[in-house]
Motif scaffolding. Structure first.
Motif, PDB file in Angstrom:
ATOM      1  N   SER A  65       0.849  -1.185   0.000  1.00 20.08           N
ATOM      2  CA  SER A  65       0.000   0.000   0.000  1.00 20.08           C
ATOM      3  C   SER A  65       0.881   1.230   0.000  1.00 20.08           C
ATOM      4  N   THR A  71      -3.555   4.203  -1.038  1.00 19.70           N
ATOM      5  CA  THR A  71      -4.219   3.193  -1.852  1.00 19.70           C
ATOM      6  C   THR A  71      -3.425   1.912  -1.753  1.00 19.70           C
ATOM      7  N   ARG A 118      -6.250   7.816  -7.374  1.00 23.32           N
ATOM      8  CA  ARG A 118      -7.174   7.781  -6.244  1.00 23.32           C
ATOM      9  C   ARG A 118      -8.536   7.245  -6.698  1.00 23.32           C
ATOM     10  N   LYS A 150       1.401   2.955  -8.050  1.00 22.11           N
ATOM     11  CA  LYS A 150       0.368   3.566  -7.207  1.00 22.11           C
ATOM     12  C   LYS A 150      -0.753   4.005  -8.139  1.00 22.11           C
ATOM     13  N   ALA A 182     -10.698   5.784   0.012  1.00 18.65           N
ATOM     14  CA  ALA A 182      -9.244   5.671   0.103  1.00 18.65           C
ATOM     15  C   ALA A 182      -8.830   6.059   1.518  1.00 18.65           C
ATOM     16  N   THR A 217     -10.630   0.532  -4.758  1.00 12.95           N
ATOM     17  CA  THR A 217     -11.468   1.004  -3.657  1.00 12.95           C
ATOM     18  C   THR A 217     -10.894   0.616  -2.299  1.00 12.95           C
ATOM     19  N   GLY A 218     -11.078   1.498  -1.316  1.00 14.79           N
ATOM     20  CA  GLY A 218     -10.708   1.210   0.063  1.00 14.79           C
ATOM     21  C   GLY A 218     -11.834   0.548   0.840  1.00 14.79           C
TER      22      GLY A 218
END
Length: 483
Positions: free
Chosen positions: A168, A208, A190, A187, A201, A194-195
């Motif tokens: 992450s 992420t 944003r 990376k 996030a 999905t978080g």
């Protein structure tokens, strides 16, 4: 399957062997066990393997494009019921309460979580030297570090334990370990991953999750599996026009690429890092792309101040809940760097947090306008080469919150900005120092353009596939193929 045969394949290669019945997931699991036994004593990258996961691997390929390949996940909450201790004595014994949605998608695609890797404490320091598990060492030179916070993941992939591993990134925590260990570290934009089931996030939108890999095709295939919103997300990023695996088959032409080797923070850039970045620009120019030296114009001190406020506020909000759950106190259980950040956060007001978010809004607009003039931005990933273990000891006495960010600056000068602004950024293994240490170079694309980023990366990769090792780097000193 011998370890040298196993480690010669990326994930896609192993999946093809599984599909043809030339190897089984159970056999791959035995390779992972043997690999950990061979190299982990020298690296301290893998905290533990999960016997139930390894014993449950089938004798035939499972469903999904990756067919039952075992991999490793970071010491954060990812899979329900698994330990998630954040490299911290404060969270020792904590277990994840639910699956991360993106991980459930990867699991449905055939990945098996076989164990967990080391992280810096709560992902804060950019050195994977945690109070709970100690220092993780670099496969290229075990006297050197692996950056952070996904340092264990990077060491595990570079040494051949697994073809890819989960990480992450909240300020460079995928990209810098990838750069230090000679890997590919994306990376995503944003919202691309999905978080959920928490926020879109983590870290107020800065962080992420994704994977560290050895090949662009693995990166594309993994992103195809796990991207996209979950029901209830507060915002949804526009979906890609097609699959990422298809995107990497179409070599880009005549891209406008901005080259920047000017340190935004004022931290001195190692000459070998700067040279590797310029060499990467020459490589891209030889492919027909247009290189122009240019840098985005933004207020770095204001950006850094906002970053300090946001990270500190997040620490102050999250640590008491973990402390209460585990029956400990932050004062007694946190390492020096994270405790300093937590203490700073206790003094952050609501007005200061709103002002910090507004500063991020301004810099996001400035970077967006800069990238509107270019297709890609090329920078170093880290300003420095992998440093000797202990150089930035996150647990040294007397460190304060400003000192935490001073430690981060040599690695995050070029990476943390894009956590704030949300653009996709990737570290590519495009250099070696005189001493044989990997050097990563970063490419950044406009928001949502992972397809272009991966296509450009694949174009470079194609030129380097004939030489041995990842992108022609050869084999690290500590590697499972040596056993």
């Amino acid at each position: 399957m011998r370890l040298d045969e196993y480690a010669a394949h990326d994930g896609t290669g192993l999946a093809r062997l599984l599909a043809k019945g030339e190897v089984t997931p159970r056999q791959l699991g035995r390779c992972v066990e043997e690999a950990v036994a061979a190299v982990n004593p020298a690296l301290n990258a893998v905290i533990e393997l999960y016997p139930d996961a390894l014993e449950g691997l089938p004798e035939t390929a499972s469903a999904g494009p990756f067919g039952g390949i075992p991999t490793l996940t970071k010491d954060f909450p990812i899979e329900a019921g698994r330990p998630a201790e954040f490299g911290s004595r404060l969270a020792e014994g904590f277990r994840a309460g639910h699956d991360a949605v993106y991980w459930a998608r990867l699991r449905a695609g055939g990945l098996v979580n076989a164990g967990r890797t080391t992280s810096s404490e709560f992902g804060v320091p950019a050195a994977t030297e945690s109070p709970l598990y100690g220092a993780t060492r670099n496969p290229w030179n075990p006297e050197r570090g692996v950056a952070g916070s996904s340092g264990g993941a990077a060491a595990a992939v570079a040494s051949g334990i697994v073809p890819f591993a989960q990480g992450s990134d909240g300020g460079g925590s995928i990209r810098n370990p990838a750069a230090f260990c000679g890997l590919i570290g994306l990376k995503p934009s944003r919202g691309r991953v999905t978080g959920s089931p928490n926020g879109n996030a983590p870290l107020l939108g800065l962080a992420t999750a994704f994977m560290l890999t050895r090949s662009v095709r693995d990166t594309a295939a993994l992103l195809d599996l796990c991207h996209g919103p979950d029901a209830g997300d507060g915002y949804e990023i526009a979906p890609p026009a097609g699959s990422y695996l298809y995107a990497i088959t179409r070599a880009p032409k005549g891209l406008r690429i901005a080259l920047c080797t000017r340190s935004w923070s004022g931290v001195e850039i190692d000459p070998e890092v700067a040279a590797a970045t310029r060499s990467a620009a020459e490589r891209l120019a030889s492919s027909g792309h247009h290189i122009e030296e240019a840098s985005p114009d933004f207020d770095y001190p204001a950006f850094l101040h906002a970053q300090k406020v946001i990270w500190a506020a997040d620490a102050a909000a999250s640590m008491p809940a973990m402390a209460k759950r585990m029956g400990r106190t932050p004062e007694a259980a946190l390492g020096a760097s994270v405790y300093a950040l937590y203490r700073r956060g206790l003094a952050v007001s609501g007005a200061q947090l709103i002002a910090a978010l507004s500063a991020y809004d301004r810099v996001t607009r400035q970077i967006g306008r800069f990238l509107a003039r270019y297709d890609l931005l090329l920078t170093p990933t880290s300003a420095i080469l992998p440093e000797p273990i202990g150089t930035f000891d996150p647990n040294r006495a007397g460190i304060d919150a400003d000192g935490v960010f001073d430690d981060l600056a040599p690695k995050e000068t070029f990476t943390a900005l894009f956590n704030a602004t949300g653009q996709p950024a990737i570290s590519l293994p495009l250099g070696r120092s005189r001493d044989g240490l990997p050097i990563g170079v970063q490419l950044v694309a406009r928001f949502g353009r992972e397809d272009l980023l991966l296509a450009a990366a694949r174009q470079i990769e194609e030129e380097m596939e004939s030489a041995p090792g990842i992108w022609g780097q050869g084999r690290p000193a500590v590697h499972v193929g040596n056993f």
